[in-house]
Design a protein around this motif. Structure first.
Motif, mmCIF file in Angstrom:
data_model
loop_
_atom_site.group_PDB
_atom_site.id
_atom_site.type_symbol
_atom_site.label_atom_id
_atom_site.label_comp_id
_atom_site.label_asym_id
_atom_site.label_seq_id
_atom_site.Cartn_x
_atom_site.Cartn_y
_atom_site.Cartn_z
ATOM 1 N N ASN A 18 6.891 -17.428 19.837
ATOM 2 C CA ASN A 18 7.709 -16.494 20.631
ATOM 3 C C ASN A 18 7.095 -15.100 20.690
ATOM 4 O OD1 ASN A 18 9.731 -18.521 21.010
ATOM 5 N ND2 ASN A 18 10.502 -18.065 18.943
ATOM 6 N N ALA A 19 5.764 -15.073 20.734
ATOM 7 C CA ALA A 19 5.024 -13.822 20.923
ATOM 8 C C ALA A 19 5.273 -12.812 19.814
ATOM 9 C CB ALA A 19 5.340 -13.208 22.286
ATOM 10 N N ALA A 20 5.516 -13.301 18.602
ATOM 11 C CA ALA A 20 5.752 -12.385 17.481
ATOM 12 C C ALA A 20 4.496 -11.598 17.148
ATOM 13 C CB ALA A 20 6.215 -13.172 16.264
ATOM 14 N N ARG A 21 4.690 -10.356 16.768
ATOM 15 C CA ARG A 21 3.589 -9.468 16.392
ATOM 16 C C ARG A 21 3.459 -9.499 14.869
ATOM 17 N NH1 ARG A 21 1.215 -4.338 18.260
ATOM 18 N NH2 ARG A 21 1.034 -2.885 16.509
ATOM 19 N N LEU A 22 2.324 -10.006 14.368
ATOM 20 C CA LEU A 22 2.107 -10.176 12.932
ATOM 21 C C LEU A 22 0.997 -9.254 12.448
ATOM 22 C CD1 LEU A 22 3.779 -12.711 13.567
ATOM 23 C CD2 LEU A 22 2.294 -13.989 12.044
ATOM 24 N N ARG A 23 1.253 -8.561 11.361
ATOM 25 C CA ARG A 23 0.221 -7.702 10.773
ATOM 26 C C ARG A 23 -0.744 -8.543 9.946
ATOM 27 N NH1 ARG A 23 -0.822 -2.365 9.291
ATOM 28 N NH2 ARG A 23 0.038 -2.008 11.375
ATOM 29 N N LEU A 24 -2.029 -8.453 10.277
ATOM 30 C CA LEU A 24 -3.108 -9.086 9.513
ATOM 31 C C LEU A 24 -3.940 -7.985 8.884
ATOM 32 C CD1 LEU A 24 -4.405 -11.867 11.944
ATOM 33 C CD2 LEU A 24 -2.688 -12.071 10.152
ATOM 34 N N ASP A 25 -4.281 -8.158 7.624
ATOM 35 C CA ASP A 25 -5.085 -7.180 6.910
ATOM 36 C C ASP A 25 -6.513 -7.196 7.439
ATOM 37 O OD1 ASP A 25 -6.114 -5.398 5.086
ATOM 38 O OD2 ASP A 25 -6.156 -6.814 3.417
ATOM 39 N N ALA A 26 -6.934 -6.099 8.035
ATOM 40 C CA ALA A 26 -8.275 -6.042 8.622
ATOM 41 C C ALA A 26 -9.367 -6.237 7.581
ATOM 42 C CB ALA A 26 -8.470 -4.705 9.340
ATOM 43 N N ALA A 53 5.915 -0.017 11.561
ATOM 44 C CA ALA A 53 4.779 -0.443 12.395
ATOM 45 C C ALA A 53 5.202 -1.323 13.563
ATOM 46 C CB ALA A 53 3.765 -1.190 11.527
ATOM 47 N N ASP A 54 6.489 -1.649 13.643
ATOM 48 C CA ASP A 54 7.023 -2.530 14.682
ATOM 49 C C ASP A 54 6.354 -3.907 14.646
ATOM 50 O OD1 ASP A 54 8.758 -3.191 16.733
ATOM 51 O OD2 ASP A 54 7.361 -2.577 18.311
ATOM 52 N N ASP A 55 6.150 -4.435 13.419
ATOM 53 C CA ASP A 55 5.611 -5.778 13.238
ATOM 54 C C ASP A 55 6.731 -6.713 12.802
ATOM 55 O OD1 ASP A 55 2.879 -5.375 13.847
ATOM 56 O OD2 ASP A 55 2.577 -4.424 11.893
ATOM 57 N N ALA A 56 6.675 -7.961 13.257
ATOM 58 C CA ALA A 56 7.706 -8.937 12.911
ATOM 59 C C ALA A 56 7.504 -9.488 11.506
ATOM 60 C CB ALA A 56 7.704 -10.086 13.913
ATOM 61 N N ALA A 57 6.263 -9.504 11.036
ATOM 62 C CA ALA A 57 5.988 -10.064 9.711
ATOM 63 C C ALA A 57 4.625 -9.593 9.231
ATOM 64 C CB ALA A 57 6.037 -11.590 9.751
ATOM 65 N N LEU A 58 4.435 -9.670 7.919
ATOM 66 C CA LEU A 58 3.149 -9.382 7.286
ATOM 67 C C LEU A 58 2.560 -10.675 6.753
ATOM 68 C CD1 LEU A 58 0.971 -7.498 5.973
ATOM 69 C CD2 LEU A 58 2.503 -7.390 3.967
ATOM 70 N N VAL A 59 1.285 -10.910 7.068
ATOM 71 C CA VAL A 59 0.545 -12.018 6.479
ATOM 72 C C VAL A 59 -0.241 -11.458 5.295
ATOM 73 C CG1 VAL A 59 -1.176 -13.817 6.849
ATOM 74 C CG2 VAL A 59 0.344 -13.133 8.731
ATOM 75 N N ILE A 60 0.139 -11.858 4.085
ATOM 76 C CA ILE A 60 -0.577 -11.378 2.893
ATOM 77 C C ILE A 60 -1.730 -12.329 2.630
ATOM 78 C CG2 ILE A 60 -0.431 -10.749 0.465
ATOM 79 C CD1 ILE A 60 2.527 -10.305 0.784
ATOM 80 N N SER A 61 -2.937 -11.849 2.869
ATOM 81 C CA SER A 61 -4.141 -12.667 2.670
ATOM 82 C C SER A 61 -4.937 -12.246 1.449
ATOM 83 C CB SER A 61 -5.034 -12.598 3.914
ATOM 84 O OG SER A 61 -5.326 -11.248 4.258
ATOM 85 N N ALA A 71 7.964 -0.861 5.770
ATOM 86 C CA ALA A 71 6.674 -0.562 6.400
ATOM 87 C C ALA A 71 6.492 -1.384 7.674
ATOM 88 C CB ALA A 71 5.535 -0.842 5.417
ATOM 89 N N LEU A 72 6.968 -2.632 7.671
ATOM 90 C CA LEU A 72 6.876 -3.465 8.871
ATOM 91 C C LEU A 72 7.713 -2.881 10.001
ATOM 92 C CD1 LEU A 72 7.118 -7.034 7.282
ATOM 93 C CD2 LEU A 72 5.108 -6.031 8.382
ATOM 94 N N ALA A 73 8.887 -2.398 9.663
ATOM 95 C CA ALA A 73 9.742 -1.801 10.688
ATOM 96 C C ALA A 73 9.073 -0.568 11.293
ATOM 97 C CB ALA A 73 11.098 -1.437 10.088
#
Length: 611
Positions: A280-288, A199-207, A195-197
């Protein structure tokens, strides 16, 4: 009576109520010393959880209000507590109204109240760990419009004046067995990375702790009613996953299971790990829905990009696998035995039974099964007019005798290792009125409308919500809550994103578990709600041209036949009731004692015989 039950009936006259004025005064002094003119106190923790640990109960400590939702705004000269319709009666009873004004959310939002009372040039503070980016944006707009300024604080000022604040939770964290989870952590992480790939996100933050529990097949004891271990995780698209838990009490089995898959860290190390991941400007998915605004601040301060959107785990978790569905069927059988024993016992009581006594008895019946872990939410036990309060919570002050000629509504649920239950039954105490029977039958017809629904793949909950309302609409009636919410697998009894409601925009998929709970509420008189849990399943339609879906009913317990008007039922509706009652009788009968089995035989007689 168990300790978990006893804790549920706290008096409104508690120390927080009596000390509200002093505590708010202490908070105002602390704000003034910091050059602040006000502070926002939501009922929230760092994860936007429904149930929060004691150390996060800032709103209750400050004001005395113990509801599950609400926000206080403390200004130098005014203070408000904004609550939704569930708590418009409870809030004034619990807080010192001389110093804080209860405000119904239906009349004024938090942002609107702030905009109307904050003065130009003033500074309103907030804790960025207790608000989502969206809620901070609403606050920003309100204060800016008023000519004031919003400011985040590094330390919550309530914590500074809360001298006996409890320690963070340290519940045991254990592995959720593979035979109940139905999917390995490794396979789940693989799906998350895919799913990250996409969305082109480098990582998921599970909150969201619920998503944390699902992804890593763990369960904890950090909050009431839901087996959660509080913490965070960082799941990179490539590389090692990092898990940050509040509690250090991990079972050896869990440590062994996680060792090949994730690095374990204390919760205190999370900020540094997040900063390193965001570099390094990584794009991280945060749960809205659950990510704190502070997480967005940390990501951006480290040079990363905060991609606010849905956590992909939420949708994955909503679709139960065969092992989870088998587990929830077993849990509902066990729960059905307990609830049926309770209903038979209730039917034999005299006029001395109270709402609290009913809660205690129901929990005892569940506990006697030997596998009860907790109730899945505080039981709603409402007789007469109390039953008309949709989210009524009985207290020592409101406890009343259940009298003949009334309806009694009991909405309850349980947490078992193999599943989560939620059931509501409304029963007649003595002889019901014809109006009661009419309203009950209309609610039951709406329940059947959902249970019998067959719908195309891609249908949303909003599209079938009206099925539950049509029999009430025909009489000019309705109810003001959704028809159904999602339910977890030994997780939250209120789980998204699926729901049956006017706002249910997510397509229903096979494996999703939901409640089916239409109702009717006559203020000052009685309430009616009938709830079973259902699971979405494929449905073959002879000659059909599209893939179709329907519901399998999971809950097993009789409806009160004394309240059913057969003349209002169609032949199909009557057949559904008889088939359901036959299923209940055949499934539960062998596990009941002779007296309860005889009661169940009578309670589930075919409706056809009464026509």
């Amino acid at each position: 009576m168990s300790a978990m039950t006893r804790a549920r009936f706290q008096t409104f006259d508690d120390p927080s109520h009596r000390q509200g004025a002093a505590r708010i005064r202490a908070l105002r002094d602390a704000l003034a010393q910091a050059g602040l003119d006000g502070f926002v106190v939501p009922r929230a923790d760092e994860h936007q959880s429904e149930y929060v640990p004691p150390q996060a109960e800032r709103l209750a400590w400050l004001t005395g209000f113990t509801g599950s939702a609400g926000t206080a705004v403390i200004l130098a000269e005014k203070a408000a507590l904004v609550v939704d319709g569930r708590y418009t009666l409870q809030a004034p009873a619990q807080v010192d109204t001389a110093v804080i004004t209860p405000v119904p959310l239906a009349e004024t939002s938090v942002a609107a109240w702030i905009g109307a009372h904050i003065k130009p040039g003033q500074v309103l503070a907030y804790d960025p760990w207790l608000h989502t980016p969206d809620s901070v944006a609403r606050l920003e707009r309100a204060v800016a419009k008023a000519g004031a300024r919003l400011q985040a604080v590094d330390r919550n000022p309530v914590d500074a004046v809360w001298t006996d604040r409890p320690e963070p939770p340290a519940g045991a964290v254990v592995a959720h067995p593979p035979d109940l989870a139905g999917e390995s952590t490794g396979d789940k992480l693989g799906r998350i990375r895919a799913a990250l790939a996409e969305a082109d996100d480098a990582a998921l933050v599970i909150s969201d702790p619920h998503n944390l529990a699902w992804a890593f097949n763990l369960r904890g004891g950090d909050v009431a009613h839901t087996p959660l271990a509080l913490g965070y995780a960082l799941v990179p698209r490539t590389g090692r996953t990092a898990l940050y838990l509040t509690s250090p009490n991990l079972s050896p089995e869990l440590r062994e299971a996680l060792a090949p898959l994730a690095d374990l860290h204390p919760r205190a190390a999370f900020a540094d790990g997040l900063a390193a991941q965001a570099a390094n400007a990584a794009r991280l998915r945060l749960d809205a829905a659950t990510a704190a605004f502070a997480l967005k601040q940390h990501v951006e301060a480290a040079g990363g990009v905060a991609d606010l959107g849905p956590d992909p785990i939420t949708a994955m978790k909503a679709v139960k696998n065969p092992a989870e569905i088998a587990g929830t069927r077993a849990a509902h059988f066990r729960d059905g035995v307990a609830v049926t024993r309770f209903l038979a016992w209730l039917d034999a009581q005299g006029e001395t039974l109270t709402e609290i006594a009913a809660v205690e008895a129901l929990e005892d019946f569940r506990a006697e099964g030997g596998l009860l872990r907790d109730v899945s939410f505080p039981t709603i036990s409402g007789s007469g007019a109390n039953g008309a309060i949709v989210h009524y919570r009985v207290s020592r002050e409101t406890d009343r005798q259940i009298r003949p000629g009334e309806l009694f509504l009991v909405d309850s649920g349980a947490q078992y290792a193999d599943g989560t239950t939620d059931i509501t039954r409304t029963v007649a105490i003595g002889t019901p009125s014809e109006a009661m029977r009419d309203h009950f039958t209309r609610v039951l017809r709406g329940h059947i409308g959902i249970a019998r629904a067959v719908f195309p793949k891609g249908t949303t909950g909003a599209q079938i919500d009206a099925f539950a309302r049509l029999p009430l609409w025909e009489a000019g009636l309705d109810f003001d809550h959704g028809t159904g919410h999602g339910v977890g697998s030994f997780l939250s009894v209120h789980e998204g994103p699926q729901r049956i409601a006017k706002t249910g925009t997510v397509a229903l998929e096979p494996g999703m578990i939901l409640s089916n709970e239409p109702g009717y509420y006559k203020p000052g008189a009685y309430g009616i709600r009938l709830e079973n849990l259902v699971v979405v399943e494929p449905r073959e339609v002879p000659g059909g041209e599209r893939p179709m879906l329907g519901f399998e009913t999971l809950t097993l317990a009789p409806f009160d036949r004394r309240l059913i008007r057969p003349d209002l039922l169609s032949p199909e509706e009557m057949a559904w009731i008889d088939a359901y009652h036959a299923r209940v009788r055949e499934a539960l009968g062998p596990d009941l004692d002779p007296a309860t089995r005889a009661w169940l035989e009578a309670a589930t007689r075919p409706m056809v015989a009464t026509v």
